[in-house]
Design an enzyme around this catalytic site. Structure first.
Site, PDB file in Angstrom:
ATOM      1  N   HIS A 231     -16.376   1.554  -8.428  1.00 44.41           N
ATOM      2  CA  HIS A 231     -15.323   0.414  -8.528  1.00 44.41           C
ATOM      3  C   HIS A 231     -15.432  -0.428  -7.367  1.00 44.41           C
ATOM      4  O   HIS A 231     -14.672  -1.411  -7.413  1.00 44.41           O
ATOM      5  CB  HIS A 231     -13.950   0.993  -8.797  1.00 44.41           C
ATOM      6  CG  HIS A 231     -12.969  -0.027  -9.469  1.00 44.41           C
ATOM      7  ND1 HIS A 231     -11.863  -0.216  -8.526  1.00 44.41           N
ATOM      8  CD2 HIS A 231     -12.917  -0.590 -10.363  1.00 44.41           C
ATOM      9  CE1 HIS A 231     -11.306  -1.184  -9.389  1.00 44.41           C
ATOM     10  NE2 HIS A 231     -11.764  -1.445 -10.496  1.00 44.41           N
ATOM     11  N   LYS A 233     -16.417  -3.247  -4.425  1.00 43.20           N
ATOM     12  CA  LYS A 233     -16.947  -4.741  -4.383  1.00 43.20           C
ATOM     13  C   LYS A 233     -17.597  -5.020  -3.110  1.00 43.20           C
ATOM     14  O   LYS A 233     -16.773  -4.967  -2.327  1.00 43.20           O
ATOM     15  CB  LYS A 233     -15.837  -5.665  -4.878  1.00 43.20           C
ATOM     16  CG  LYS A 233     -15.437  -5.769  -6.426  1.00 43.20           C
ATOM     17  CD  LYS A 233     -14.568  -4.644  -6.768  1.00 43.20           C
ATOM     18  CE  LYS A 233     -14.094  -4.645  -8.214  1.00 43.20           C
ATOM     19  NZ  LYS A 233     -13.110  -3.606  -8.574  1.00 43.20           N
ATOM     20  N   ASP A 238     -27.580  -9.620   5.461  1.00 40.51           N
ATOM     21  CA  ASP A 238     -28.257  -9.530   6.613  1.00 40.51           C
ATOM     22  C   ASP A 238     -27.679  -8.636   7.576  1.00 40.51           C
ATOM     23  O   ASP A 238     -27.842  -8.553   8.821  1.00 40.51           O
ATOM     24  CB  ASP A 238     -28.535 -10.915   7.283  1.00 40.51           C
ATOM     25  CG  ASP A 238     -29.492 -12.026   6.670  1.00 40.51           C
ATOM     26  OD1 ASP A 238     -30.470 -11.298   5.917  1.00 40.51           O
ATOM     27  OD2 ASP A 238     -29.501 -13.194   6.631  1.00 40.51           O
ATOM     28  N   HIS A 409      -5.136  -9.609 -10.298  1.00 37.05           N
ATOM     29  CA  HIS A 409      -6.077  -8.661 -10.026  1.00 37.05           C
ATOM     30  C   HIS A 409      -6.193  -8.348  -8.623  1.00 37.05           C
ATOM     31  O   HIS A 409      -7.027  -7.306  -8.292  1.00 37.05           O
ATOM     32  CB  HIS A 409      -7.364  -9.214 -10.524  1.00 37.05           C
ATOM     33  CG  HIS A 409      -8.297  -7.748 -10.920  1.00 37.05           C
ATOM     34  ND1 HIS A 409      -9.728  -7.758 -10.171  1.00 37.05           N
ATOM     35  CD2 HIS A 409      -8.157  -6.966 -11.498  1.00 37.05           C
ATOM     36  CE1 HIS A 409     -10.144  -6.779 -10.658  1.00 37.05           C
ATOM     37  NE2 HIS A 409      -9.450  -6.148 -11.375  1.00 37.05           N
ATOM     38  N   LYS A 411      -5.672  -6.714  -5.112  1.00 38.21           N
ATOM     39  CA  LYS A 411      -5.070  -5.391  -4.734  1.00 38.21           C
ATOM     40  C   LYS A 411      -4.830  -5.265  -3.322  1.00 38.21           C
ATOM     41  O   LYS A 411      -5.774  -5.461  -2.542  1.00 38.21           O
ATOM     42  CB  LYS A 411      -6.032  -4.198  -5.251  1.00 38.21           C
ATOM     43  CG  LYS A 411      -6.408  -4.142  -6.571  1.00 38.21           C
ATOM     44  CD  LYS A 411      -7.916  -4.679  -6.764  1.00 38.21           C
ATOM     45  CE  LYS A 411      -8.595  -4.753  -8.126  1.00 38.21           C
ATOM     46  NZ  LYS A 411      -8.058  -3.861  -8.905  1.00 38.21           N
ATOM     47  N   ASP A 416       5.045  -4.288   7.211  1.00 34.92           N
ATOM     48  CA  ASP A 416       5.386  -4.546   8.276  1.00 34.92           C
ATOM     49  C   ASP A 416       5.037  -5.956   9.039  1.00 34.92           C
ATOM     50  O   ASP A 416       4.919  -6.172  10.115  1.00 34.92           O
ATOM     51  CB  ASP A 416       5.773  -3.730   9.340  1.00 34.92           C
ATOM     52  CG  ASP A 416       6.764  -2.551   9.108  1.00 34.92           C
ATOM     53  OD1 ASP A 416       7.317  -2.665   8.042  1.00 34.92           O
ATOM     54  OD2 ASP A 416       6.475  -1.201   9.495  1.00 34.92           O
TER      55      ASP A 416
END
Length: 491
Positions: A231, A233, A238, A409, A411, A416
């Protein structure tokens, strides 16, 4: 019981008097199996009830998705490579030991926990930018590809067909033709339409290496759980620049437009600095694990990346088999560490009782806890299940906001206004227990202020759930939510 009688009698020729005995034997043996693998109590009870009520269907489902195997062969490979990987991360932790001294007191415990079990250490000297427009992000991807000199490494759950995602593909082909080494790692299930298209052959013809992560193999479900997914991403340029966050390689104008939830709303960060090498290392590990031609993890030495900024950050990866349950521990610790404010954004909300109790306890001790979720969800079962938590959370003082500007979407977890956890992790059982996930933990007030500004823009497009009105919802909805809640350990 009549259905079971008919099936067993028809298929196996049993006399009906034997059916209750066979049923009892199945349930007892299954109970011993649950005890032997020591599943979480809620998960174990949910599976036990399914097998008691629907033994044949329940056993079949349990074989498919009941446990967390990735297959014996792949498990052995991951364990072997993890030992090789550990030597590199140990060297990295030693090299950046002094950077820990820059951590604020509030972030030291969390950082130590996140780097345990061969994790990455906190590193100073990074420059981090937050991007919130998906179309602008895709254009930045194209620009990064066009300017790349040596390597382009892409790892995504979904690469969707159409729109600007195709433009990224064309840019990648052009980069490969001019001599840039390109590797693309995509989840087999999430990117199934892409793998069925002409793109894989076009990529390989241009010299781009393509690997399919966790391929679905009919007939091997008994050896490998089908819904364990990659899952993450990650986009590394480089070995010095990395993009990560919640966004898949999709154009929101065309992605899942038939789901009735509007465009998907995402955010990504662009990182320059030494922490980029941690993401490169994770990509290299995943590539080695999922590429059947590689038997050992190559000893990739993290590049000596210049310190481009002043941000303290660390990469945080998790997944079944290795670093098991570390994500759960980090989230639980983050909630318990909060003293003033805690804000969570997640498209899928389905934690276990431990995290629910931690959120309620945080609100009870005076922490301002805010949960932001989409008003409309592409998974009806997840939506109904998440609603079952609302009453208890709001009774404890948790604020719940439903975003109506599309499918939120992003997340994130903001603690604090000083520490942020940002990446691919949903606040649900799938991310916690089943998926291979990636996050960035940032210990920087300026970045947290930018994330807070983004969160405020989400709140401006959200409806705060009124506990009084919520308590008056129809009884049938309560029953439906509670019924869906019973499936939450299995979602």
């Amino acid at each position: 019981m009549s259905i079971l009688n008919f099936l067993l009698g028809s298929i196996f020729g049993f006399s009906l008097i034997w059916v209750p005995i066979v049923h009892a034997i199945i349930v007892i043996l299954f109970g011993f199996r649950l005890i032997s693998v020591r599943r979480p109590v809620g998960v174990a009870i949910a599976w036990f009830l399914i097998v008691v009520l629907f033994p044949l269907l329940g056993i079949s489902l349990y074989i498919l998705i009941g446990e967390r195997p990735v297959g014996r062969k792949l498990t052995r490979k991951i364990i072997r490579m993890d030992k090789e990987y550990a030597a590199i991360t140990a060297e990295m932790r030693n090299h950046y030991q002094a950077d820990k001294l820059q951590l604020p007191i509030e972030g030291r415990a969390l950082s130590l926990l996140a780097e345990s079990k061969n994790g990455s250490p906190v590193i100073a000297g990074n420059k981090i930018e937050l991007f919130t427009s998906s179309l602008e992000i895709l254009q930045h991807f194209i620009d990064e590809i066009n300017q790349a000199k040596k390597t382009l490494h892409l790892e995504f759950y979904i690469w969707a067909l159409g729109g600007d995602a195709d433009r990224v593909g064309e840019a990648l082909i052009a980069a490969a033709k001019r001599g840039v080494t390109c590797k693309v790692l995509l989840d087999s299930l999430g990117s199934k339409d892409w793998f069925k298209s002409s793109w894989p052959n076009r990529f390989r013809s241009a010299g781009i290496q393509v690997t399919e992560a966790l391929p679905i193999q009919i007939g091997r479900f008994q050896f490998r759980r089908a819904d364990l997914r990659l899952h993450r991403k990650i986009f590394v340029i480089d070995n010095t620049v990395v993009w990560t966050g919640s966004m898949n390689m999709v154009d929101p104008r065309s992605f899942k437009q038939d789901s009735g939830v509007g465009e998907w709303v995402d955010a990504m960060v662009r990182i320059e600095g030494p922490v980029a090498s941690q993401f490169e290392l994770t990509f290299s590990f995943d590539w080695s694990v999922d590429n059947p031609k590689i038997s050992h993890f190559k000893a990739v030495t993290p590049a000596a990346t210049p310190r481009e900024g002043r941000v303290l950050a660390q990469e945080f990866s998790s997944g079944p088999v290795y670093r098991d349950d570390i994500l759960y521990q980090v989230l639980l610790s983050a909630i318990m560490d909060a003293r003033k404010e805690l804000i969570i954004t997640t498209p899928y909300f389905g934690p276990d009782d431990g995290l629910i109790q931690a959120l309620m306890a945080a609100a009870g001790r005076g922490v301002k806890v805010t949960l932001i979720v989409p008003k409309l969800n592409d998974s009806a079962l997840v939506a109904w299940s998440s609603h079952s938590f609302y009453a208890d959370l709001m009774d404890a003082g948790v604020n719940i906001a439903e975003f109506h500007g599309g499918l939120l979407h992003t997340k994130s977890l903001l603690i604090d206004k000083q520490v942020a956890i940002f990446g691919s992790v949903n606040f649900d059982q799938r991310s916690l227990r089943l998926n291979f996930e990636i996050s960035l933990i940032v210990y920087n007030d300026a970045f947290c202020a930018k994330l807070e500004t983004l969160i405020e823009s989400y709140l401006a497009q959200s409806d705060l759930v009124d506990p009084v009105i919520w308590a008056k919802r129809p009884r049938w909805r309560v029953l439906l939510e509670n019924a869906a809640h019973l499936t939450s350990p299995l979602l």
